[in-house]
Each structure stands twice: as C-alpha cells, then as structure tokens.
Design a protein around this motif. Structure first.
Motif, PDB file in Angstrom:
ATOM      1  N   LEU A 223       0.845  -1.180   0.000  1.00 45.75           N
ATOM      2  CA  LEU A 223       0.000   0.000   0.000  1.00 45.75           C
ATOM      3  C   LEU A 223       0.884   1.235   0.000  1.00 45.75           C
ATOM      4  O   LEU A 223       1.878   1.288   0.720  1.00 45.75           O
ATOM      5  N   HIS A 224       0.509   2.217  -0.827  1.00 46.03           N
ATOM      6  CA  HIS A 224       1.139   3.534  -0.729  1.00 46.03           C
ATOM      7  C   HIS A 224       0.152   4.438  -0.013  1.00 46.03           C
ATOM      8  O   HIS A 224      -0.903   4.763  -0.570  1.00 46.03           O
ATOM      9  N   ASP A 225       0.485   4.815   1.189  1.00 52.58           N
ATOM     10  CA  ASP A 225      -0.418   5.634   1.973  1.00 52.58           C
ATOM     11  C   ASP A 225       0.045   7.082   1.868  1.00 52.58           C
ATOM     12  O   ASP A 225       1.196   7.387   2.131  1.00 52.58           O
ATOM     13  N   GLY A 226      -0.841   7.960   1.477  1.00 46.72           N
ATOM     14  CA  GLY A 226      -0.460   9.369   1.340  1.00 46.72           C
ATOM     15  C   GLY A 226      -1.691  10.146   0.965  1.00 46.72           C
ATOM     16  O   GLY A 226      -2.781   9.837   1.433  1.00 46.72           O
ATOM     17  N   LYS A 227      -1.521  11.119   0.082  1.00 44.92           N
ATOM     18  CA  LYS A 227      -2.651  11.922  -0.371  1.00 44.92           C
ATOM     19  C   LYS A 227      -3.764  11.018  -0.874  1.00 44.92           C
ATOM     20  O   LYS A 227      -4.930  11.189  -0.606  1.00 44.92           O
ATOM     21  N   ASP A 228      -3.348  10.046  -1.624  1.00 45.73           N
ATOM     22  CA  ASP A 228      -4.249   9.053  -2.190  1.00 45.73           C
ATOM     23  C   ASP A 228      -3.812   7.712  -1.603  1.00 45.73           C
ATOM     24  O   ASP A 228      -2.792   7.638  -0.945  1.00 45.73           O
ATOM     25  N   LYS A 229      -4.571   6.674  -1.873  1.00 42.08           N
ATOM     26  CA  LYS A 229      -4.120   5.364  -1.383  1.00 42.08           C
ATOM     27  C   LYS A 229      -4.135   4.385  -2.554  1.00 42.08           C
ATOM     28  O   LYS A 229      -5.178   4.136  -3.146  1.00 42.08           O
ATOM     29  N   LEU A 230      -2.960   3.832  -2.839  1.00 37.94           N
ATOM     30  CA  LEU A 230      -2.870   2.855  -3.920  1.00 37.94           C
ATOM     31  C   LEU A 230      -2.476   1.521  -3.325  1.00 37.94           C
ATOM     32  O   LEU A 230      -1.618   1.460  -2.434  1.00 37.94           O
ATOM     33  N   MET A 231      -3.064   0.442  -3.836  1.00 38.60           N
ATOM     34  CA  MET A 231      -2.700  -0.862  -3.304  1.00 38.60           C
ATOM     35  C   MET A 231      -2.491  -1.866  -4.435  1.00 38.60           C
ATOM     36  O   MET A 231      -3.240  -1.874  -5.415  1.00 38.60           O
ATOM     37  N   VAL A 232      -1.453  -2.663  -4.300  1.00 40.48           N
ATOM     38  CA  VAL A 232      -1.206  -3.760  -5.237  1.00 40.48           C
ATOM     39  C   VAL A 232      -1.401  -5.066  -4.481  1.00 40.48           C
ATOM     40  O   VAL A 232      -0.932  -5.202  -3.342  1.00 40.48           O
ATOM     41  N   ILE A 233      -2.104  -6.001  -5.099  1.00 42.04           N
ATOM     42  CA  ILE A 233      -2.287  -7.333  -4.497  1.00 42.04           C
ATOM     43  C   ILE A 233      -1.929  -8.361  -5.569  1.00 42.04           C
ATOM     44  O   ILE A 233      -2.538  -8.356  -6.650  1.00 42.04           O
ATOM     45  N   SER A 234      -0.948  -9.216  -5.297  1.00 42.69           N
ATOM     46  CA  SER A 234      -0.499 -10.175  -6.316  1.00 42.69           C
ATOM     47  C   SER A 234      -0.366 -11.570  -5.743  1.00 42.69           C
ATOM     48  O   SER A 234       0.325 -11.779  -4.735  1.00 42.69           O
ATOM     49  N   ASN A 235      -0.976 -12.515  -6.428  1.00 44.29           N
ATOM     50  CA  ASN A 235      -0.832 -13.922  -6.065  1.00 44.29           C
ATOM     51  C   ASN A 235       0.345 -14.514  -6.842  1.00 44.29           C
ATOM     52  O   ASN A 235       0.337 -14.534  -8.075  1.00 44.29           O
ATOM     53  N   PHE A 236       1.353 -15.007  -6.141  1.00 47.75           N
ATOM     54  CA  PHE A 236       2.539 -15.582  -6.789  1.00 47.75           C
ATOM     55  C   PHE A 236       2.404 -17.078  -7.047  1.00 47.75           C
ATOM     56  O   PHE A 236       3.391 -17.727  -7.386  1.00 47.75           O
ATOM     57  N   ARG A 237       1.218 -17.656  -6.870  1.00 46.02           N
ATOM     58  CA  ARG A 237       1.091 -19.120  -6.998  1.00 46.02           C
ATOM     59  C   ARG A 237       0.254 -19.510  -8.210  1.00 46.02           C
ATOM     60  O   ARG A 237      -0.661 -18.777  -8.597  1.00 46.02           O
ATOM     61  N   PRO A 238       0.508 -20.718  -8.738  1.00 44.53           N
ATOM     62  CA  PRO A 238      -0.271 -21.195  -9.882  1.00 44.53           C
ATOM     63  C   PRO A 238      -1.603 -21.813  -9.449  1.00 44.53           C
ATOM     64  O   PRO A 238      -2.164 -22.641 -10.161  1.00 44.53           O
ATOM     65  N   TYR A 239      -2.084 -21.476  -8.272  1.00 46.07           N
ATOM     66  CA  TYR A 239      -3.371 -21.992  -7.791  1.00 46.07           C
ATOM     67  C   TYR A 239      -4.070 -20.889  -7.004  1.00 46.07           C
ATOM     68  O   TYR A 239      -3.464 -19.851  -6.697  1.00 46.07           O
ATOM     69  N   GLN A 240      -5.325 -21.124  -6.700  1.00 44.70           N
ATOM     70  CA  GLN A 240      -6.114 -20.093  -6.029  1.00 44.70           C
ATOM     71  C   GLN A 240      -5.702 -19.955  -4.559  1.00 44.70           C
ATOM     72  O   GLN A 240      -5.497 -20.946  -3.869  1.00 44.70           O
ATOM     73  N   VAL A 241      -5.613 -18.723  -4.107  1.00 42.71           N
ATOM     74  CA  VAL A 241      -5.354 -18.476  -2.678  1.00 42.71           C
ATOM     75  C   VAL A 241      -6.314 -17.373  -2.222  1.00 42.71           C
ATOM     76  O   VAL A 241      -6.973 -16.730  -3.045  1.00 42.71           O
ATOM     77  N   TYR A 242      -6.365 -17.156  -0.921  1.00 47.32           N
ATOM     78  CA  TYR A 242      -7.316 -16.173  -0.369  1.00 47.32           C
ATOM     79  C   TYR A 242      -6.564 -15.061   0.350  1.00 47.32           C
ATOM     80  O   TYR A 242      -5.492 -15.285   0.904  1.00 47.32           O
ATOM     81  N   PHE A 243      -7.176 -13.893   0.340  1.00 53.27           N
ATOM     82  CA  PHE A 243      -6.495 -12.731   0.917  1.00 53.27           C
ATOM     83  C   PHE A 243      -7.521 -11.814   1.579  1.00 53.27           C
ATOM     84  O   PHE A 243      -8.436 -11.322   0.921  1.00 53.27           O
ATOM     85  N   SER A 244      -7.364 -11.601   2.886  1.00 55.62           N
ATOM     86  CA  SER A 244      -8.330 -10.759   3.605  1.00 55.62           C
ATOM     87  C   SER A 244      -8.120  -9.301   3.253  1.00 55.62           C
ATOM     88  O   SER A 244      -6.982  -8.830   3.134  1.00 55.62           O
ATOM     89  N   PHE A 245      -9.233  -8.587   3.169  1.00 60.70           N
ATOM     90  CA  PHE A 245      -9.153  -7.200   2.687  1.00 60.70           C
ATOM     91  C   PHE A 245     -10.127  -6.337   3.470  1.00 60.70           C
ATOM     92  O   PHE A 245     -11.334  -6.386   3.250  1.00 60.70           O
ATOM     93  N   TYR A 246      -9.595  -5.547   4.413  1.00 53.96           N
ATOM     94  CA  TYR A 246     -10.468  -4.681   5.233  1.00 53.96           C
ATOM     95  C   TYR A 246     -10.237  -3.215   4.884  1.00 53.96           C
ATOM     96  O   TYR A 246      -9.789  -2.430   5.701  1.00 53.96           O
TER      97      TYR A 246
ATOM     98  N   LEU B  39      -8.116 -15.183  -5.022  1.00 54.49           N
ATOM     99  CA  LEU B  39      -7.146 -14.808  -6.065  1.00 54.49           C
ATOM    100  C   LEU B  39      -6.813 -16.034  -6.905  1.00 54.49           C
ATOM    101  O   LEU B  39      -6.250 -17.009  -6.406  1.00 54.49           O
ATOM    102  N   ARG B  40      -7.174 -15.972  -8.176  1.00 53.92           N
ATOM    103  CA  ARG B  40      -6.899 -17.096  -9.078  1.00 53.92           C
ATOM    104  C   ARG B  40      -5.397 -17.147  -9.399  1.00 53.92           C
ATOM    105  O   ARG B  40      -4.647 -16.261  -8.985  1.00 53.92           O
ATOM    106  N   PRO B  41      -4.926 -18.190 -10.137  1.00 55.72           N
ATOM    107  CA  PRO B  41      -3.480 -18.297 -10.380  1.00 55.72           C
ATOM    108  C   PRO B  41      -2.878 -16.986 -10.889  1.00 55.72           C
ATOM    109  O   PRO B  41      -3.343 -16.442 -11.888  1.00 55.72           O
ATOM    110  N   PHE B  42      -1.902 -16.493 -10.183  1.00 50.46           N
ATOM    111  CA  PHE B  42      -1.154 -15.293 -10.548  1.00 50.46           C
ATOM    112  C   PHE B  42      -2.062 -14.069 -10.770  1.00 50.46           C
ATOM    113  O   PHE B  42      -1.731 -13.172 -11.532  1.00 50.46           O
ATOM    114  N   GLU B  43      -3.166 -14.031 -10.092  1.00 50.39           N
ATOM    115  CA  GLU B  43      -4.051 -12.868 -10.237  1.00 50.39           C
ATOM    116  C   GLU B  43      -3.416 -11.636  -9.574  1.00 50.39           C
ATOM    117  O   GLU B  43      -2.753 -11.740  -8.538  1.00 50.39           O
TER     118      GLU B  43
END
Ligand code: GLC
Length: 569
Positions: free
Chosen positions: A512-535, A558-562
C-alpha cells in the motif's frame, strides 16, 4: 532536472537492450545499432523513455562485449560511430534518453593498454593492471593467492613464458584494471567525458562494486573448493577505497553534466553501503542495482536440486524490497527490475509458462508500483521465457556458462543434470533473439542469431501477435506504464509511505502507498487459487489481469497469478 526541479529519472521508465539479440538490420545474424533505431517507435509507443544499452564498443566478444578492446570505437558487428550518433539523435527526438554500459573494472586482454603492459615492463600501462609472481608448493606452480573469480576459475592467469600472473575476477580475457593508479583513473575520466560530450544521458556502471581490491592480496581464509580456491567476494567488492573512486568520478566528470549514473553493485552490497553511493546530498552516483530480489527462489547455484524444488519465497522477496526501501527512500532514488542479460527470464523464474500471460502481467504490476525507477528487460513485455535447449553446448556462447559446465563436469555431474540446471539458471536464457513476429528466426534476422531462437515465437510469443491481441501482455504493459507515468500516481508511488500488507502471507505480495491518495497492489505468486483478507474501502480497480472481481465477505479469492492495482477510498 525536469521542470519541477526533480531528477528526470524519477519519472522515467527504463528498458534494457542486449544489442546482439535485439534486432538485426543487415541480416548477418547479429543485432545492431540500426536495428535498435528501427525499433525506437515501438519503444516510444510502449511508453519507455530511457534505454540502457549493453556494451557497443569494439571487443573480441569473449563476454558479450564486456571485454572492451577500444572504448572509443563502436564494434563493427554493431555498426559505426555514425550509427551511434544517429541513434542518439533519433532517440532524443522521441524523448528517449540513452545510457551506455561503461565497463571500468577491466579491459579486454586485446586492449592496447594490456598489450603494451605485457610487452613492456617499464611502460606506464604496466601499472594499469595487477601483475604478481606465482607461488610454488610441493613442486607445483600456483597463482599468487587462493582467490576464485566469478566465472568458476582462479582469479589469476599466468602470462605465457613467465612466472607472472595477472588478476581477472571475470574471464581470463578480461584483466582487472588498477584504480589505485591515478593515471589509469584519468584515462577513464576522459572516456566518460568523450561520451557525455557526444550527448549520452549517462551510464550504467558495469561491475562497479569491484573497483577496489584488497591490495595486500592475502589469501582468503574462507572454505576452499576442490582446487584450493576460495570464492570470497569481500576481497574485491565494496571496499572502502571504492567510495573514494566514485567520488573522484563525480567530481571530475559526472557533476559537470546532467547525467544519470546507475551502478551495478554485486558482491552482496548492503543497503547502507548503497546509500553511501546514491545519497542525493553527498553520494557519488544516482542509482544502485543490487541482486537481492533476483534469486528469491533457491534457484541460484541449484545444481543439486530439481525443477520441483524451486519455489518463490514471497516473504523473503517482500523483506528484500523493504530492506532497501527503508534505508534508501528518503535519501536516495532506487532502480527496480526483475531481469537483465545476466539472469534467467523472469516468467520462468517467478512466474509460470503454463500461466504465461497471467504471471507476466502479475510480475510487472508488482514491480512497477514499488518505490523507484523501473527497468524492463527486452522481451519481458511479451512474456519471453527460458529456452529449452537439448545440449549443454547450446549454451556455450557464454563464457560464464562454459566455465561453469567445465567445473560441474569435472566434479562428476552428468550432462542431463547440468542441462536441467542451465535451462533453469543460465543467463543465455535472456540472450536469445528478440521475438518480433512469426517469420523465420522470429523476425529478428534472416539468419540464425548467436543463440538459437526460442521456438515459442511460433505459438504467440512475439510482438506482432501480442499487438493484435487486446488482452496481451504487451498491451497490459503499455497501459500499466501509462498509469505509472500519470503525475498523480507517480507522486503517490514516490512520496507515499510504502507498507507491506499482510507480511506473513506466504503466497501473496501486497503493498500500500499511503499518502494523499491510497494505492494498493495485491499479487498472487502461486499457480493456484489463494485467499487474501481485505479490510479496506475499495475505490477503483485500476489494473487487473482477470475479468471479474472475486471479493466477498472481505476476502479476495485470487486465481493463479491474479493481480490488482486498486485505488482505495
Ligand atoms: C557485469 C555484466 C556481465 C559481465 C560482467 C563482467 O556483471 O552485467 O554481463 O559478464 O559484468 O563485465
């Protein structure tokens, strides 16, 4: 400086060209400068505005041109000085700046300085290199000390017909020069000025970490290999005098030009030492390339492993990026990259060819919005991957790989094992012809290149096919670069506070880049589905490599490499 008084590289997107395999304009099988000129419009359209071009100088090509025999001449394989001048002006017309690769740790053994040095012991050139007498033990001739170089051999080579050896921490055709010698330094200052006066925009400083050596030349106390040599880079990396030499380069040359200097600092440089080099206030160069994020998967030196043992260590990757960020971001600029001509292709390294498009896009999105100046390696933008050659000899264009194979064979490894290792790790993987279209040799040339083209150009991995497909990797790159250059996003990326989100997640790289605006990158590095909590409060999805956002109950599936780039509310 740009119009806002900012260093121009803070809003540049870099692109690395390995000239031998980029584009051949005269169909002799070797890429050349005219070939690069013919692709400037392609590069401009992609959105890059800064090129680092690997060495173009006269060279016997023992090590891809890093063995320079005349710094002031262009290698005839690549063209002429007129071609080079033309490249500069054509690039500048398009708003693209050019960095050349400045090789200042060693010359070729065919350079006139070295030739004079070996011919004439009384010459001033003799003092440009390191000559030392060998040792004798149990009737055996031995080099002056036990140092091992980067290319799997002793760091010394004996001069034929003499007791003298010369130091070479890379190939034996690349004698190291002596930066403790003021006259030698002056030679290099002159060469740098020669190119800056021509209008180049700066340098990638090759192997710059090694300019200072332990001049006592004492043996390393480390663990010797089978031949009695010790691979101890501390003897010739990031030593105290290096910082003085860099300051001299700045004072005598760099400070007189608006140029960008990017040092390649191997030898396990620490972020603290890199900051000493790149500090905006009192450093000597602008950016420092380190290797810490290139091999976070156990692949380096993995001869005893199989492909199934190589797995990206996502937590270590996050730690390595953040370790550098924490030390450097307030006081220095940094480069970002996954791959260059010395590493395997990043899709094969951290992605998957079974999910070529998904993983290539994911990797780009992940690196592009971190703090720093991004550098793309040619071919990365179309998902070029490692070769799958059938014989060890297919990799022999590279001296480093050749020496490595000789050493592995002598240690008893069979060729099957070595081949798997090379297909996974050799830097030849990054040096196959750029894949432009579906014609023979992928539109690189009418002839076979130095390395055989990767056959996957026939199955869509080429620029023409990628251009035609709206969902391609190439189109994703172009769009993503456009976003990254947006002044609001750029400022957010460079000035916002960067934080890793869910550091302990073993599969997801999120920040996350926290500042004037907020930008977030979320990347799955696996070739299978994984889950990621997001509040967080989701604003816009700015980039995404799948169609449909799978978010429910504050959990992303998150699907493979999503991958996502999000703007938060
Ligand atoms: C750098 C170059 C590499 C070369 C070495 C010696 O690491 O990137 O390709 O072999 O220096 O010049």
């Amino acid at each position: 400086m740009d119009t806002k008084g900012l260093a121009w590289w803070r809003n540049s997107i870099g692109y690395i060209i390995y000239p031998e395999s980029f584009k051949d304009s005269n169909d002799d099988g070797v890429g050349d400068i005219r070939g690069i000129v013919s692709k400037l419009d392609y590069l401009k359209e992609l959105g890059v505005n800064l090129l680092w071009i690997c060495p173009l100088f006269k060279s016997p090509m023992d090590d891809g041109g890093y063995d320079v025999s005349d710094y002031r001449q262009i290698n005839p394989r690549f063209g002429t000085m007129e071609d080079f001048d033309d490249l500069l002006s054509e690039a500048h017309k398009r708003g693209i700046r050019i960095l050349i690769d400045f090789v200042l740790n060693h010359t070729s053994d065919e350079h006139p300085w070295f030739q004079t040095a070996i011919r004439d012991p009384g010459s001033k050139e003799r003092g440009y290199y390191f000559f030392r007498e060998g040792r004798k033990a149990n009737g055996k001739e031995l080099p002056p000390n036990n140092w091992k170089g980067f290319f799997s051999t002793s760091a010394w080579e004996r001069l034929p017909g003499s007791d003298l050896y010369y130091l070479h921490i890379f190939s034996k055709k690349m004698p190291d020069v002596n930066w403790a010698n003021p006259e030698l330094r002056e030679r290099y200052f002159e060469i740098a000025r020669f190119y800056l006066d021509k209008g180049v925009d700066g340098f990638r400083l090759d192997a710059v970490a090694h300019l200072a050596k332990d001049l006592s030349f004492a043996d390393s106390a480390g663990q010797p290999d089978e031949d009695g040599f010790v691979y101890d880079t501390s003897k010739f990396s990031n030593r105290p005098e290096l910082f003085d030499y860099l300051q001299m380069l700045k004072k005598n040359v760099f400070s007189h030009y608006d140029c960008l200097t990017v040092g390649e600092a191997g030898g396990n440089i620490s972020p603290q030492d890199a900051l000493k080099m790149a500090d905006r206030q009192n450093g000597s160069i602008n950016l420092v390339f380190n290797f810490d994020t290139v091999w976070d998967n156990g692949n380096y030196g993995s001869i005893d492993k199989g492909d199934q043992d190589i797995r990206t260590d996502v937590i270590s990757l996050k730690d390595n990026f953040m370790r550098w960020y924490e030390v450097c971001h307030e006081r220095a600029d940094m480069p970002l990259y996954w791959c260059n001509h010395d590493h395997p292709r990043v899709v094969s390294q951290y992605g998957s060819i079974a999910f070529r498009a998904e993983s290539a896009k994911m990797l780009f999105n992940t690196i592009l919005f971190l703090y720093g100046t991004p550098f793309i390696y040619n071919g990365e933008e179309i998902g070029m991957s490692n070769v799958n050659y059938a014989r060890c000899e297919d990799f022999f264009s590279d001296v480093g790989t050749r020496n490595d194979v000789a050493s592995l064979r002598s240690r008893g490894y069979d060729d099957g094992k070595i081949l798997g290792y090379l297909n996974r790790t050799s830097r030849v993987n990054a040096r196959t012809p750029m894949q432009w279209d579906r014609t023979r040799y992928a539109g690189f040339s009418a002839h076979r290149g130095v390395n055989r083209v990767n056959d996957n150009y026939l199955s869509g991995v080429n620029v023409a096919d990628e251009m035609a497909d709206p969902w391609s990797i190439l189109n994703f790159y172009q769009y993503a670069i456009g976003l990254r250059k947006d002044p609001v996003i750029n400022e957010q990326v460079l000035e916002g506070r960067l934080e890793i989100v869910d550091h302990g997640h073993p599969d997801v790289f999120a920040y996350l880049h926290d500042g004037k605006d907020k930008l977030m990158v979320i990347s799955n590095f696996r070739p299978y589905q994984v889950y990621f909590s997001f509040y967080y409060a989701l604003g816009d999805v700015l980039l995404h490599n799948y169609d449909q956002v799978l978010l429910s109950d504050h959990v992303f599936a998150l699907r493979p490499f999503e991958t996502y780039l999000l703007r938060l509310r």
